[in-house]
Design a protein around this motif. Sequence first.
Motif, PDB file in Angstrom:
ATOM      1  N   HIS A 192     -74.974  -2.244 -57.866  1.00  0.00           N
ATOM      2  CA  HIS A 192     -75.599  -1.314 -58.814  1.00  0.00           C
ATOM      3  C   HIS A 192     -76.512  -0.351 -58.049  1.00  0.00           C
ATOM      4  O   HIS A 192     -77.249  -0.762 -57.135  1.00  0.00           O
TER       5      HIS A 192
ATOM      6  N   ILE B 184     -71.298  -4.818 -66.064  1.00  0.00           N
ATOM      7  CA  ILE B 184     -72.425  -5.109 -65.180  1.00  0.00           C
ATOM      8  C   ILE B 184     -72.623  -6.618 -65.124  1.00  0.00           C
ATOM      9  O   ILE B 184     -72.716  -7.272 -66.158  1.00  0.00           O
ATOM     10  N   ARG B 185     -72.662  -7.167 -63.895  1.00  0.00           N
ATOM     11  CA  ARG B 185     -72.851  -8.601 -63.707  1.00  0.00           C
ATOM     12  C   ARG B 185     -74.007  -8.815 -62.740  1.00  0.00           C
ATOM     13  O   ARG B 185     -74.325  -7.961 -61.908  1.00  0.00           O
ATOM     14  N   TRP B 186     -74.606 -10.000 -62.817  1.00  0.00           N
ATOM     15  CA  TRP B 186     -75.647 -10.403 -61.870  1.00  0.00           C
ATOM     16  C   TRP B 186     -75.047 -11.393 -60.869  1.00  0.00           C
ATOM     17  O   TRP B 186     -74.332 -12.316 -61.258  1.00  0.00           O
TER      18      TRP B 186
ATOM     19  N   TYR C 216     -78.685  -9.422 -57.197  1.00  0.00           N
ATOM     20  CA  TYR C 216     -78.456  -8.009 -57.479  1.00  0.00           C
ATOM     21  C   TYR C 216     -77.379  -7.875 -58.553  1.00  0.00           C
ATOM     22  O   TYR C 216     -76.663  -8.814 -58.870  1.00  0.00           O
ATOM     23  N   ARG C 217     -77.313  -6.662 -59.105  1.00  0.00           N
ATOM     24  CA  ARG C 217     -76.314  -6.365 -60.127  1.00  0.00           C
ATOM     25  C   ARG C 217     -75.094  -5.677 -59.506  1.00  0.00           C
ATOM     26  O   ARG C 217     -75.235  -4.949 -58.514  1.00  0.00           O
ATOM     27  N   THR C 218     -73.934  -5.920 -60.090  1.00  0.00           N
ATOM     28  CA  THR C 218     -72.717  -5.244 -59.666  1.00  0.00           C
ATOM     29  C   THR C 218     -72.152  -4.465 -60.846  1.00  0.00           C
ATOM     30  O   THR C 218     -72.425  -4.763 -62.000  1.00  0.00           O
TER      31      THR C 218
ATOM     32  N   ASP D 165     -80.040  -1.362 -57.319  1.00  0.00           N
ATOM     33  CA  ASP D 165     -80.244  -2.497 -56.414  1.00  0.00           C
ATOM     34  C   ASP D 165     -79.632  -2.266 -55.040  1.00  0.00           C
ATOM     35  O   ASP D 165     -79.777  -3.116 -54.150  1.00  0.00           O
TER      36      ASP D 165
ATOM     37  N   THR E 230     -74.882 -14.071 -64.227  1.00  0.00           N
ATOM     38  CA  THR E 230     -75.027 -13.166 -65.368  1.00  0.00           C
ATOM     39  C   THR E 230     -75.567 -13.904 -66.591  1.00  0.00           C
ATOM     40  O   THR E 230     -76.499 -13.437 -67.263  1.00  0.00           O
TER      41      THR E 230
ATOM     42  N   LYS F  20     -79.235 -14.852 -66.097  1.00  0.00           N
ATOM     43  CA  LYS F  20     -80.111 -13.706 -66.271  1.00  0.00           C
ATOM     44  C   LYS F  20     -80.233 -13.337 -67.752  1.00  0.00           C
ATOM     45  O   LYS F  20     -81.312 -13.007 -68.238  1.00  0.00           O
TER      46      LYS F  20
END
Length: 952
Positions: free
Chosen positions: A353, A390-392, A380-382, A356, A418, A421
């Motif tokens: 992301h 969006i995933r963590w 971090y997020r992707t 990040d 994810t 979070k």
Amino acid sequence: MPPIIGGGKTGQLVRETDWSATKLGDYQNWPQSLRSALSLVLNTKGIAALYWGPEQWLLYNDAYSAALGDRHPWAFGRPMPEALPDIAPVLAPQVAEVLRTGTGFAIENLPMMMHRYGQDEETYWTYGYSPIQGEAEGFAGVLLLATEMTQQRKVEAALRDSEEVARADAQRVQLALAAGAIIGTWNWDLPSDQFIIDEAFAQAFGLDPALGREGISLAQITATVHPDDQAGLSDAINTAIERGGSYAHQYRVRRADGHYHWIEANGRVEHGPDGTPLRFPGVLMDVEERREAAERLAESQELLRLAADIGEIGEWHVDQATGAMFWPPRVKAMFGISADVPVTLEDYYNGVHPDDRQATLAAYAAASDPDRRALYEMDYRTIGREDGLIRWVAARGRGLFDAEGNCYRVLGTAIDITARKANEIRLRELNERLEQEVAEQVAERNLFATLVETTDIIILAADFDFNILSINEAAANELARIYGIRPKVGDNLLSLLADQPEHQEQVRAAWSRGLSGEETVIVEDFGDPDHDRPHYEIRFRTLRDTAGKPIGAYQFVTDVTERLREQAQLAEAQEALRQSQKVEAVGQLTGGVAHDFNNLLTVIRGSLDLLRRPSLSDDKRARYLDAISDTTDRATRLTSQLLSFARRQALKAETFDACDSISKLRDMIGTLSGSRVAINLEIGSLPLLVRADRSQFDTAIVNMAVNARDAMDGEGTLTIAVQETNGIPAIRSHAAIPGKFIAVSITDTGSGIAPDFADRIFEPFYTTKGVGHGTGLGLSQVHGFAKQSSGEVVVRSELGVGSTFTLYVPKAADEAPSPVQSDEAIKPLPKGACILIVEDNVDVGTFATQALHELGYKTKLAGDATAALAELGHDGNGFDLVFSDVVMPGMSGIDLGREIQRRLPGLPVVLASGYSDVLAEQDTHEFELLHKPYSLDELAKVLACVSDRERA
């Protein structure tokens, strides 16, 4: 403008579609470039399509529709990204680029996942794009010409697999020979089904080696195969013989020691020139240890996989020299990348992301820096490359360094966090909301406390020992007003009333009900009768602690003194109104009856006047006499109806089947109800016999059905059920009635009956219908018939759901319906018989005398019962029958008949009356009753029946 010519089914679809109702607009307004390009597409033999405009409107030919599967024809004429969401991420950017640049291109063997016929399918395509110039500057559409390569790729893959299997067979045999794993050989002559096996093969199967050298059958060999493996072995052998070529199969066989052992058979089936299977040679290998090792390895791998799955861990490493990356499917999924798509460091950089990215890349650089060699730890997020989600990710790793200090590899693990979070965010939001709710609840409780203290409703709570736990100001004031005490929290309610024992006992009784757990409502008067003693409505509820355990009770009390007074006044006014309505209804009925009788009497009086005219012809005389007779019959029927509504109608009891009677009424009820009312009959196959007046029974059923029709406003379902019951339930003010009854229930799906009307529906003249829509006599007849028949009618109703009226009639003791005796079977009273007439009315007596003379009988008239007994004497004085009025001065006709039965048991007695009470009580005596007015035929028939019965 002429339509497009040809184009097969899709061309027909273009011509039949109302394009003016779509966003493409009326066909007549399409530009010439669109029509020309579409004509080319529709008449192309191969797969062709047209993507038109920036929206990429999809128009295609028959070959393209076949490739779409079940999405045709829905997809035709829709934007391509909407119609093909599975492959639009690939095609839409390509089409947009051709529209923008005007440059076409071609692609070969492109794999794409398509959703066809309810499932995802991997497809392969070779296709090319060509831009189409519009009327204005630039390009308006893109022409697609394509070839689906999916089937060709499958054939090529199958061919490669076949070649690979053959190479694997040969390699496996060579390895087995080298390792000494072969434990036997065979040669199977397929036409003769004879196996030639060596000694090692025989030992492996626990067979006699001598048999193997001479030849044995397949059945002898498979007899030693484990039962669970026989079906699979048979399928494998049959498949190999059918297709020819190599064969390999593992199964268990029983050796001479009785234990089963795993082996693998490898061979090849040889076919003749005509395709006939001839030989099946092969070798036998021991795979027991190999399978055990494979099972241990599989178990170990499964444990590792489970551990990774439990931890949701994905392992990764990066070759720093080449930039090659190893990402398993689990890690790729964290970046929204398909499992079979290769990845590079650039995918990692772009997948993080933007918010990040700087910190994450700095942490990765620190891990691969020879001077720092930091531990790579980042959450971090992707942003998914393919799905945009969006995933963590929680990544942990470290660099590996060579002797010179250069980082040659970075390896680590990644976990999708994810959900964690999201839970953290939800927990934080929950805490914030909880804080807000606590504040709101505190404010709400403060407000509630204020309301409780300021309300006029009396609120008081006490524990099981009558100690006051809570009390509001209104309660304290009211207790002070009626008892002269002002309690507070902690006081004992009974102790405060110790000097008022009568009031203490009343309070104890009321609170004991609430403290026993009974959640009830009490309306009662409290207080000193010499002072103010109001009526209260008290609602008790159980008081519980936070764990739900009962700790006492609380009450809400409202002073209803004034309300009760108003209700009493209203009830009195309503009763007065009902009486007034009854009087008005009786007046209306009386006026109507008087009007009807005046009409009837007019006909009779007029006919009589005409009969007195001289020179009257015979036909006119007969016509006037018929008019008098018909009018008399109508007057008789009118009287009968009035008596029925007055519950004074004579009932002619007979035994009949209620089910049969209702079945015959079905068509009549259907006609009365109308076509929008469905009628269901729930009637068993066995007869249910009742003892009642059949005519009145049928009338009651029809009245209930009409009432149900009106309740449904002419539309709904009407169900009629008949069953035997043991007694009548307790209703209204009547206790339950035991005995055998037949219950006829009529259920409707109408509006139901309001509780305020439930007790009045059987009152004569009462109706909820408007003026001119009902007299209120239908249900009155049902109730009157039920009561006269020693039965009852019960109503169950729910507002908005419907009602059920159940008519209970006594079950008949007879085993069969009453026989119907024909007139021909009746033996009339002999001509010349002598009849004693007893009648106090001179006119009626004279008519009876003349009527009997006309019938051929001798008569003697007595004015009362005393004179009649004197005429009869002690032996009957030669009379064959006594015909007497019922209502006479002194001894009634019924008493006279009983006295005659006592003195002269064999002398028949017939009674006649027009009085309602006598008619209503017809079944209470044993004499035949003739209803006034009666005709000569009715008189003759009754006399004949009675005399015939007596002679029998």
